[in-house]
Design an enzyme around this catalytic site. Structure first.
Site, short mmCIF file in Angstrom:
data_model
loop_
_atom_site.label_atom_id
_atom_site.label_comp_id
_atom_site.label_asym_id
_atom_site.label_seq_id
_atom_site.Cartn_x
_atom_site.Cartn_y
_atom_site.Cartn_z
N ASN A 54 0.83 -1.21 0.00
CA ASN A 54 0.00 0.00 0.00
C ASN A 54 0.86 1.26 0.00
OD1 ASN A 54 -2.57 1.72 1.06
ND2 ASN A 54 -3.21 -0.29 0.33
N ASN A 84 -4.51 2.03 4.08
CA ASN A 84 -3.23 2.67 4.36
C ASN A 84 -2.92 3.76 3.35
OD1 ASN A 84 -0.71 3.02 5.91
ND2 ASN A 84 -1.32 1.03 6.73
N HIS A 138 -1.80 4.24 0.28
CA HIS A 138 -2.35 4.21 -1.07
C HIS A 138 -3.86 4.40 -1.06
CE1 HIS A 138 -3.37 2.42 -5.07
NE2 HIS A 138 -2.26 3.06 -5.42
N CYS A 139 -4.53 3.86 -0.04
CA CYS A 139 -5.99 3.93 0.06
C CYS A 139 -6.49 5.34 0.32
CB CYS A 139 -6.50 3.04 1.18
SG CYS A 139 -6.05 1.30 1.04
N ILE A 140 -5.66 6.18 0.97
CA ILE A 140 -6.13 7.52 1.35
C ILE A 140 -5.64 8.61 0.41
CG2 ILE A 140 -6.25 6.80 3.77
CD1 ILE A 140 -3.76 8.52 4.31
#
Length: 342
Positions: A277, A328, A330-332
């Site tokens: 991530n 994490n 990459h997700c945000i």
């Protein structure tokens, strides 16, 4: 017309960026140790990214003053009302053509199969963001989250069956229908269908926790070597799929393995810890790390990424405040490639 017919494609994440978008945390019930810790975690990551490229933090009007205080002066604050804070999944996907012109895709968003309610504001974020920047957009007629796909920028896409074929997303679509849509909207021709994402991932197996392209023809895969861990079977199966795949340019893939960190639990639930991530930025890599008994694994992941990206600075950030909410770095985050807006 579809984007492909007009010459647009999804560029690889490592290409030059205009800026990064993030969304300020606002859904209190998802954070194990409280939303204040999450907000501090988001602010710290935004500051780390801002050393490499501009960051725009999307906030609800009620949180504007708080976000301005917790974030750097370098970080732009933009008011767009939203329900949650995972812009990788509810934000737009930017596409470009060979002349560098930018456009955006507004996918349908249903909160990972209606896991969290409400999500109507989240479903409007992509459209409002594209309108704010004057970027022409395509409204896709199906549900898709950005964390469920990864491209090499040369015609090949990575995803998982666990997510894209899940009946809580597009129950009316078959595999061939989804491939057809992805071809038309992203200009991808070949699809790597991994079976599953990491064990316990509440996104139903997003690929950005388990595998990603590092460059054309090169895939980084998080692996488990402990046969008693449920991720062993999952990651070994994915490894075998990748070993036998030929990409859109006829290349056999080079696979680089990163070992998963030791399992960690909160309230009896296993957290989805993933080095995959990470997030490429202009001249850098933002790597989530987990400390404690994972410290040697953190350092090994950093070492591997430094070899993959010798021209980038790998910056480690504390991933623990973010993973407690389910994702994490990459997700945000969501990247806007460098390009021309017409």
């Amino acid at each position: 017309m579809y984007p492909k017919e007009e010459g647009f494609f999804m560029p690889a994440e490592w290409e030059k960026r205009e800026k990064t978008f993030m969304e300020w945390p606002c859904r209190e019930e998802i954070w194990f140790d409280g939303i204040l810790e999450a907000k501090q975690g988001y602010a710290n990551i935004a500051k780390a990214i801002s050393k490499f490229e501009p960051v725009v933090m999307i906030v609800n009007k009620a949180d504007k003053e708080e976000a301005e205080k917790m974030c750097d002066n370098e970080i732009e604050i933009l008011v767009i009302e939203h329900d949650d804070s995972w812009i990788r999944d509810n934000g737009p996907t930017f596409i470009k053509n060979n002349n560098g012109e930018l456009r955006g895709i507004n996918w349908k968003f249903n909160s990972w199969g209606e896991k969290y309610l409400p999500y109507d504001k989240d479903n409007q974020v992509a459209k409002k963001l594209l309108e704010y920047y004057g970027v022409k957009s395509y409204d896709a007629p199906f549900v898709l989250e950005g964390g469920s796909i990864h491209v090499d920028g040369e015609g090949t896409l990575l995803t998982t069956e666990e997510c894209l074929l899940n009946k809580n997303r597009n129950p009316h679509l078959k595999k061939e229908n989804i491939e057809d849509y992805l071809n038309k909207y992203l200009s991808v021709e070949k699809f790597i269908w991994l079976k599953r994402g990491l064990f316990g991932d509440e996104t139903d197996g997003h690929v950005d926790n388990v595998a990603c392209f590092a460059k054309p023809g090169v895939v980084v895969l998080q692996v488990c070597y402990d046969k008693n861990d449920p991720n062993y079977e999952i990651t070994q199966e994915n490894l075998e799929i990748l070993r036998n795949f030929i990409d859109a340019k006829g290349r056999k893939l080079e696979i680089i393995e990163i070992e998963q960190p030791p399992a960690r639990y909160i309230n009896g639930e296993r957290l989805t810890l993933s080095y995959l991530n990470y997030y490429p930025v202009n001249g850098g890599i933002i790597l989530p790390t987990f400390g404690g008994d994972a410290k040697k694994y953190d350092l090994k992941a950093k070492e591997i990424l430094e070899k993959i990206y010798p021209d980038r600075k790998v910056v480690m950030v504390d991933g623990m405040p973010i993973i407690k909410g389910g994702g994490n770095v990459h997700c945000i985050t969501q990247q806007m490639p460098k390009g021309v807006i017409k």
